[in-house]
Design a protein around this motif. Structure first.
Motif, mmCIF file in Angstrom:
data_model
loop_
_atom_site.group_PDB
_atom_site.id
_atom_site.type_symbol
_atom_site.label_atom_id
_atom_site.label_comp_id
_atom_site.label_asym_id
_atom_site.label_seq_id
_atom_site.Cartn_x
_atom_site.Cartn_y
_atom_site.Cartn_z
ATOM 1 N N THR A 120 0.842 -1.382 -0.495
ATOM 2 C CA THR A 120 0.001 0.095 0.264
ATOM 3 C C THR A 120 0.654 1.230 0.360
ATOM 4 O OG1 THR A 120 -0.034 -0.137 2.343
ATOM 5 C CG2 THR A 120 -1.705 -1.260 1.646
ATOM 6 N N ALA A 121 2.172 0.820 0.148
ATOM 7 C CA ALA A 121 3.509 2.441 0.162
ATOM 8 C C ALA A 121 2.593 2.859 -1.014
ATOM 9 C CB ALA A 121 4.360 1.914 0.069
ATOM 10 N N HIS A 122 3.088 2.551 -2.208
ATOM 11 C CA HIS A 122 3.161 3.434 -3.551
ATOM 12 C C HIS A 122 2.620 2.424 -4.420
ATOM 13 C CE1 HIS A 122 4.482 5.720 -6.249
ATOM 14 N NE2 HIS A 122 5.641 6.382 -5.786
ATOM 15 N N PRO A 171 -2.021 -9.129 5.599
ATOM 16 C CA PRO A 171 -2.269 -8.991 3.462
ATOM 17 C C PRO A 171 -2.583 -10.427 3.334
ATOM 18 C CG PRO A 171 -0.036 -8.562 4.980
ATOM 19 C CD PRO A 171 -0.546 -9.459 5.961
ATOM 20 N N VAL A 172 -3.022 -10.477 2.308
ATOM 21 C CA VAL A 172 -3.712 -11.366 2.054
ATOM 22 C C VAL A 172 -3.232 -11.659 0.281
ATOM 23 C CG1 VAL A 172 -6.236 -12.349 1.249
ATOM 24 C CG2 VAL A 172 -6.036 -11.907 3.006
ATOM 25 N N LEU A 232 6.643 -5.379 -4.943
ATOM 26 C CA LEU A 232 7.428 -3.996 -5.367
ATOM 27 C C LEU A 232 6.129 -3.011 -3.816
ATOM 28 C CD1 LEU A 232 7.306 -2.242 -7.994
ATOM 29 C CD2 LEU A 232 7.466 -0.468 -5.521
ATOM 30 N N GLN A 233 7.835 -2.385 -2.705
ATOM 31 C CA GLN A 233 7.110 -1.720 -1.394
ATOM 32 C C GLN A 233 8.189 -0.720 -1.370
ATOM 33 O OE1 GLN A 233 4.416 -1.041 -0.131
ATOM 34 N NE2 GLN A 233 4.235 -1.851 2.231
ATOM 35 N N PRO A 234 8.006 0.309 -1.133
ATOM 36 C CA PRO A 234 9.053 1.009 -0.318
ATOM 37 C C PRO A 234 8.579 1.212 1.113
ATOM 38 C CG PRO A 234 7.590 2.848 -1.923
ATOM 39 C CD PRO A 234 7.499 1.298 -2.054
ATOM 40 N N LEU A 240 5.353 -4.912 4.499
ATOM 41 C CA LEU A 240 6.223 -5.310 3.400
ATOM 42 C C LEU A 240 6.775 -7.014 3.282
ATOM 43 C CD1 LEU A 240 8.695 -6.298 0.746
ATOM 44 C CD2 LEU A 240 9.648 -5.190 1.984
ATOM 45 N N LEU A 241 7.006 -7.118 5.019
ATOM 46 C CA LEU A 241 7.867 -8.111 5.529
ATOM 47 C C LEU A 241 6.338 -9.446 5.589
ATOM 48 C CD1 LEU A 241 10.552 -7.566 8.313
ATOM 49 C CD2 LEU A 241 10.344 -7.535 6.514
ATOM 50 N N LEU A 242 5.158 -8.929 5.647
ATOM 51 C CA LEU A 242 4.360 -9.799 5.925
ATOM 52 C C LEU A 242 3.449 -10.349 4.796
ATOM 53 C CD1 LEU A 242 1.645 -8.138 8.800
ATOM 54 C CD2 LEU A 242 3.434 -10.417 8.862
#
Length: 311
Positions: free
Chosen positions: A9-11, A41-42, A54-56, A68-70
């Motif tokens: 959800t970051a970008h 997260p699912v 992809l997640q900054p 990101l880890l999840l």
């Protein structure tokens, strides 16, 4: 095996642009947020695939890092054949060594956390420390956005322009820009007082009467840039000052601080989402083609040499 792109959800806009460049669509995913702040997260449809998450991990750094880890864990448990973390902005990269006996090495902690969820490869863009690869158990592809930004600068900077490193840590970066632009380099020496306050002390190089381009890997509070601009103007640099950086967290009062400097332009990339209310002096260039090119080469087992940082 098909490429499967998963977005945090970051970008999501950057993920969509990368997927579009690759001729695909992101995998359907959802991040459920519980009232107490927990995330769940699912991710669907990654069984047997080559998955790129992809997640900054920019502001809010901790939330985006845990997410990101999840996400990576969800993909691994969902049967991903290979798992690549694409982290355009790598939070905690500045914490690559201890200054005091009681400090943590944040970059190493994050590297270990990524390894613990089964990441096969990490892709980053212009990380703050070149030591990141040595800290990680998995291969790290350190891409650079310098050619992207230098291509814009080459079209709009006079031949008399000087490339300026705002501190000693940015000298190699400034030299990279200078090679591409065929311009000379000057260096500001600074001393950090606090997280937001920086004292610039002296300048090595001739900038008198010349336009300058200050380059850095990231601009957070703007303190380093503010201090460098003061030194450059005291040394007689032309009022035409441009700043270029790969990452633009622009936290705290950075916008207000930079606005007071009367810069000609601040040029950054979209490794982090840009503010909705973007000032006219802030320009953004996308790294989506760079990331898509890298992912495509990884898929086809082609070398990434021309996309990577050269030290």
């Amino acid at each position: 095996m098909s490429i499967q792109i998963v977005s945090g959800t970051a970008h999501p806009a950057l993920t969509d642009a990368v997927a579009d460049a690759l001729g695909t669509e992101p995998v359907t995913s959802e991040v459920v947020r519980f009232p107490d702040g927990e995330l769940r997260p699912v991710v669907g449809g990654v069984q047997g695939g080559d998955v790129y998450v992809l997640q900054p991990t920019g502001p809010a750094v901790n939330d985006h890092l845990v997410e990101l880890l999840l996400l990576l864990d969800a993909c691994r448990r969902g049967g991903a054949r290979t798992l690549t973390a694409v982290v355009p902005y790598f939070g905690y990269a500045r914490q690559d060594r201890r200054g005091l006996a009681g400090e943590a090495v944040g970059a190493r902690v994050v590297a270990d956390a990524l390894a613990s969820v089964g990441v096969d490869r990490l892709v980053v863009v212009d990380p703050h420390t070149s030591a990141l690869e040595a800290m990680c158990a998995m291969p790290v592809e350190m891409l650079t956005a310098v050619p992207v930004l230098a291509g814009v600068l080459a079209q709009e900077t006079p031949d008399t322009t000087v490339v300026v490193a705002p501190d000693l840590g940015a000298v190699k970066l400034a030299e990279h820009y200078a090679r591409l632009l065929r311009r000379p380099v000057a260096v500001v020496r600074k001393r950090r007082v606090t997280g937001e306050r920086v004292h610039a002390e002296e300048l090595a190089g001739d900038v008198a009467g010349r336009p300058v381009v200050i380059v850095d890997d990231m601009i957070s509070t703007g303190g380093t840039i503010e201090a460098a601009v003061r030194v450059l103007r005291a040394a007689g640099a032309a009022s035409d000052i441009t700043v270029a950086a790969t990452h633009g967290p622009l936290v705290a009062a950075a916008h207000e601080r930079l606005a007071r400097l009367s810069l000609r332009r601040l040029l950054v990339t979209d490794t982090l989402p840009a503010s909705r209310e973007r000032p006219p002096w802030l320009q953004v260039r996308s790294v989506a083609p760079l990331l898509a090119d890298a992912i495509g080469r990884l898929r086809d087992n082609e070398p990434l040499d021309t996309l990577m940082i050269r030290t």
